[in-house]
Design a protein around this motif. Structure first.
Motif, PDB file in Angstrom:
ATOM      1  N   LEU A 158       0.594  -1.108  -0.127  1.00 54.85           N
ATOM      2  CA  LEU A 158       0.308   0.060   0.241  1.00 54.85           C
ATOM      3  C   LEU A 158       0.773   1.507  -0.035  1.00 54.85           C
ATOM      4  O   LEU A 158       0.521   2.043  -0.469  1.00 54.85           O
ATOM      5  CB  LEU A 158      -0.716  -0.167   1.253  1.00 54.85           C
ATOM      6  CG  LEU A 158      -1.298  -1.205   1.432  1.00 54.85           C
ATOM      7  CD1 LEU A 158      -2.531  -1.000   2.321  1.00 54.85           C
ATOM      8  CD2 LEU A 158      -2.462  -1.179   0.246  1.00 54.85           C
ATOM      9  N   ARG A 162      -0.871   4.711   3.726  1.00 54.36           N
ATOM     10  CA  ARG A 162      -2.128   3.356   3.721  1.00 54.36           C
ATOM     11  C   ARG A 162      -1.562   2.485   4.871  1.00 54.36           C
ATOM     12  O   ARG A 162      -2.613   2.635   5.422  1.00 54.36           O
ATOM     13  CB  ARG A 162      -1.835   3.674   2.443  1.00 54.36           C
ATOM     14  CG  ARG A 162      -2.904   4.854   1.461  1.00 54.36           C
ATOM     15  CD  ARG A 162      -3.335   4.020  -0.020  1.00 54.36           C
ATOM     16  NE  ARG A 162      -4.426   4.059  -0.296  1.00 54.36           N
ATOM     17  CZ  ARG A 162      -4.657   3.981  -1.953  1.00 54.36           C
ATOM     18  NH1 ARG A 162      -4.105   2.920  -2.367  1.00 54.36           N
ATOM     19  NH2 ARG A 162      -5.649   4.643  -2.227  1.00 54.36           N
ATOM     20  N   SER A 165      -1.758   4.381   8.021  1.00 57.63           N
ATOM     21  CA  SER A 165      -3.046   4.717   8.578  1.00 57.63           C
ATOM     22  C   SER A 165      -3.806   3.601   8.855  1.00 57.63           C
ATOM     23  O   SER A 165      -4.421   3.543  10.477  1.00 57.63           O
ATOM     24  CB  SER A 165      -3.979   5.044   7.724  1.00 57.63           C
ATOM     25  OG  SER A 165      -5.181   5.475   7.679  1.00 57.63           O
ATOM     26  N   LEU A 181      -7.916  -3.135  -3.088  1.00 59.46           N
ATOM     27  CA  LEU A 181      -6.752  -2.191  -2.987  1.00 59.46           C
ATOM     28  C   LEU A 181      -5.438  -3.454  -3.272  1.00 59.46           C
ATOM     29  O   LEU A 181      -3.804  -3.045  -3.375  1.00 59.46           O
ATOM     30  CB  LEU A 181      -6.278  -1.823  -1.963  1.00 59.46           C
ATOM     31  CG  LEU A 181      -7.107  -0.436  -0.712  1.00 59.46           C
ATOM     32  CD1 LEU A 181      -7.191  -0.715   0.840  1.00 59.46           C
ATOM     33  CD2 LEU A 181      -6.003   0.650  -1.561  1.00 59.46           C
TER      34      LEU A 181
END
Length: 256
Positions: A158, A162, A165, A181
């Motif tokens: 990712l 990302r 997070s 994703l």
């Protein structure tokens, strides 16, 4: 369906043969199939016992993949210098064993794959998830650090932001978002993830077995060097985090 350790009335891992496809069940449904140290030992034995299967499915009993590591037993095991993170080291070895299986391996995710359970799912070649399932990595919110190679895998897949997070905030990632994703290969209707995973494994197994195994080896070689470098660091950090947590708990107890 058989337990891995024979007469144990409540085996932590169950295995069954679906016409040549081995389905390995995480079997602690009352604990949302969270993984104890012994769970990893039984999973290792299950992987050895299905060596003649044409494909391997990893699933969770009663509609929930896995809540990750068992918080009640904790990650400590043994008395050596790495004892505080003994379960982490054991899990690393078993997931490496899973990645080395010569036939297609598929995670069938119903409910959720959380923390170390998510790491286990991503160790399979393919990931099938029910559309209403979700993934989460709430390590920081539980005062522990990511394990099972999850920080490495999410960052590789990712990118840093990302992955940060998901790992720092512990947000839930719905299966359909995970599919977009690239963290889930196939979506299934709720309750159908295992059947879909079996169908996919059978389809892949129809190819020439040697070509399948050699292709898996090429894919494994592409990630092996980086993961082998990352895992000792993960283990060391997990050990420090566990020691710190134990020290804080002792200090809080002393101050009462």
């Amino acid at each position: 369906m058989t337990g891995i350790h024979g007469a144990n009335p409540d085996p932590l891992i169950l295995a069954e043969d679906r016409d040549g496809i081995a389905v390995i069940w995480l079997n602690r449904p009352a604990q949302r199939n969270s993984m104890r140290y012994e769970s990893w030992s039984e999973l290792a034995a299950a992987l050895e016992s299905v060596s003649t299967a044409r494909g391997v499915i990893i699933a969770g009993a009663q509609g929930f993949f896995s809540a990750g590591g068992d918080l009640k037993t904790g990650p400590a095991h043994g008395s050596g210098p790495m004892g505080p993170a003994g379960r982490v080291e054991h899990a690393q070895r078993v997931m490496e064993q899973l990645r080395s299986v010569g036939v297609p391996t598929v995670a069938a995710v119903e409910g959720a794959a959380i923390g170390l359970g998510w790491s286990l799912a991503l160790s399979c070649d393919l990931v099938v998830a029910a559309r209403d399932a979700f993934f989460a990595a709430p390590f920081v919110t539980r005062a522990v650090v990511p394990d099972g190679g999850l920080a490495w895998r999410l960052t590789q897949q990712l990118g840093r932001h990302r992955a940060s997070s998901l790992l720092l905030r512990g947000n839930r990632l719905p299966a359909e978002d995970a599919h977009r994703l690239g963290l889930v290969t196939d979506l299934a209707e709720p309750g159908a993830a295992v059947d879909e995973a079996i169908a996919i494994a059978r389809s892949v197994a129809e190819s020439e077995p040697g070509a399948v195994e050699l292709t898996k080896r090429l894919i494994a070689a592409a990630e092996a060097a980086q993961l082998a470098t990352f895992q000792p660091l993960e283990l060391a950090v997990a050990t420090v985090a566990q020691q710190r947590s134990a020290s804080e708990a002792a200090r809080d107890q002393w101050s009462r």
